[in-house]
Design an enzyme around this catalytic site. Structure first.
Site, short mmCIF file in Angstrom:
data_model
loop_
_atom_site.label_atom_id
_atom_site.label_comp_id
_atom_site.label_asym_id
_atom_site.label_seq_id
_atom_site.Cartn_x
_atom_site.Cartn_y
_atom_site.Cartn_z
N GLY A 1 -18.86 36.00 49.10
CA GLY A 1 -19.28 34.69 48.61
C GLY A 1 -20.01 34.76 47.29
O GLY A 1 -19.84 33.89 46.41
N GLU B 1 -21.04 30.52 56.42
CA GLU B 1 -19.90 31.38 56.69
C GLU B 1 -19.13 30.90 57.92
O GLU B 1 -19.74 30.59 58.95
CB GLU B 1 -20.36 32.82 56.91
CG GLU B 1 -20.95 33.48 55.67
CD GLU B 1 -21.05 34.98 55.82
OE1 GLU B 1 -20.00 35.63 56.06
OE2 GLU B 1 -22.17 35.52 55.71
N CYS C 1 -23.94 36.72 51.58
CA CYS C 1 -22.50 36.93 51.76
C CYS C 1 -21.98 37.59 50.49
O CYS C 1 -22.04 36.99 49.40
CB CYS C 1 -21.78 35.60 52.01
SG CYS C 1 -19.98 35.76 52.10
#
Length: 278
Positions: free
Chosen positions: A224, A212, A221
């Site tokens: 993500g 990140e 994440c």
């Protein structure tokens, strides 16, 4: 200053209730101080829960290096748990304003406390200028990119944050500490980028590690994971409902292609509460 440490799949943040009282001072400096795992509380960043004139609450987030983040999927689930568990709302569907728009959260409770949260993460955006990524085509899907001395195939999109998804054969032994910073600071990403290194297990499961921007490698994440599933679908590797296995746990992502919307479901956990001098 009172705070609550929370985590979603190991992606941990320090949360402060600013709905009634604002904190004075430089929030970027506070984020760096409070995130330090030796001299502070220890976290991937700082999240302030504030009032909003557009939604039920506003999530103001800072990465561990002090940079301001637009959106965090794991972080926003914990916002939902915080405001419900602490009685700031009694609703099980709430709206949270972020710098990347208003997100709708459905709170799933167990024994009167929020255990899981489903977040309407919105639509993926492949337009290079909106990600942003400097590219001369209409989209970056399975395109070659030289990073360091190696060529990778990347798929780039925004889920409120910029993401570059790279499919690899082995996530466990991938040299993310070396390659991640090179992606983050590559010249084609003017605002830096979050990079997901993904291994496809089968049509309904992938493994992912993430570097990140502003935080380095984290255990999870949320945006993500969403970006990785969307990339997996558009590249034809998976179906549209996928379990994403991260270092910190699993997230369940659904990409509704007809509506062009992404939905994320995952846990939200309170770790501990405390007080810190600032």
């Amino acid at each position: 200053m009172k705070f609550t440490k929370m985590q979603g799949c190991g992606n941990d943040y320090v949360y402060i209730d600013c709905t009634k009282t604002q904190i004075k001072g430089n929030m970027a400096d506070l984020a760096v101080k409070i995130s330090d795992r030796h001299f502070g509380v220890g976290s991937d960043g700082l999240i302030l829960i504030k009032p909003s004139d557009k939604a039920d609450f506003f999530m103001d987030m800072y990465n561990s290096d002090g940079s301001r983040g637009k959106m965090c999927g794991n972080g926003i689930r914990c916002v939902g748990k915080y405001v419900y568990d602490k009685g700031l709302t009694d609703k099980k569907r709430i709206k949270v304003e972020t710098l990347s728009g208003v997100k709708t959260l459905d709170l799933i409770t167990e024994n009167g406390k929020v255990a899981y949260v489903t977040v309407d993460m919105g639509a993926p955006d492949f337009t290079p200028a909106n990600i942003p990524v400097v590219w001369d085509k209409e989209a970056v899907i399975n395109e070659p990119l030289v990073v360091g001395d190696k060529e990778y195939r990347v798929t780039c999109l925004s889920m409120g944050n910029p993401h570059a998804v790279v499919f690899v054969e082995d996530t466990d032994n991938f040299p993310i500490d070396k390659v991640g910073p090179m992606f983050e600071n590559h010249e084609i990403f003017p605002d830096r980028v979050n990079t997901e290194f993904v291994k496809v297990i089968d049509r309904n499961r992938i493994k992912m590690r993430v570097w990140e921007r502003g935080s380095g490698e984290t255990l999870a994440c949320g945006t993500g994971a969403c970006a990785s599933v969307v990339a997996s679908v558009v590249n034809g590797f998976t179906d549209n409902e996928v379990k994403v296995s991260l270092l910190g746990g699993d997230l369940h992502i659904k990409y509704d292609k007809d509506k062009n919307m992404v939905y994320m479901t995952g846990p939200a956990v309170t770790v501990f509460e405390g007080e810190m001098e600032i």
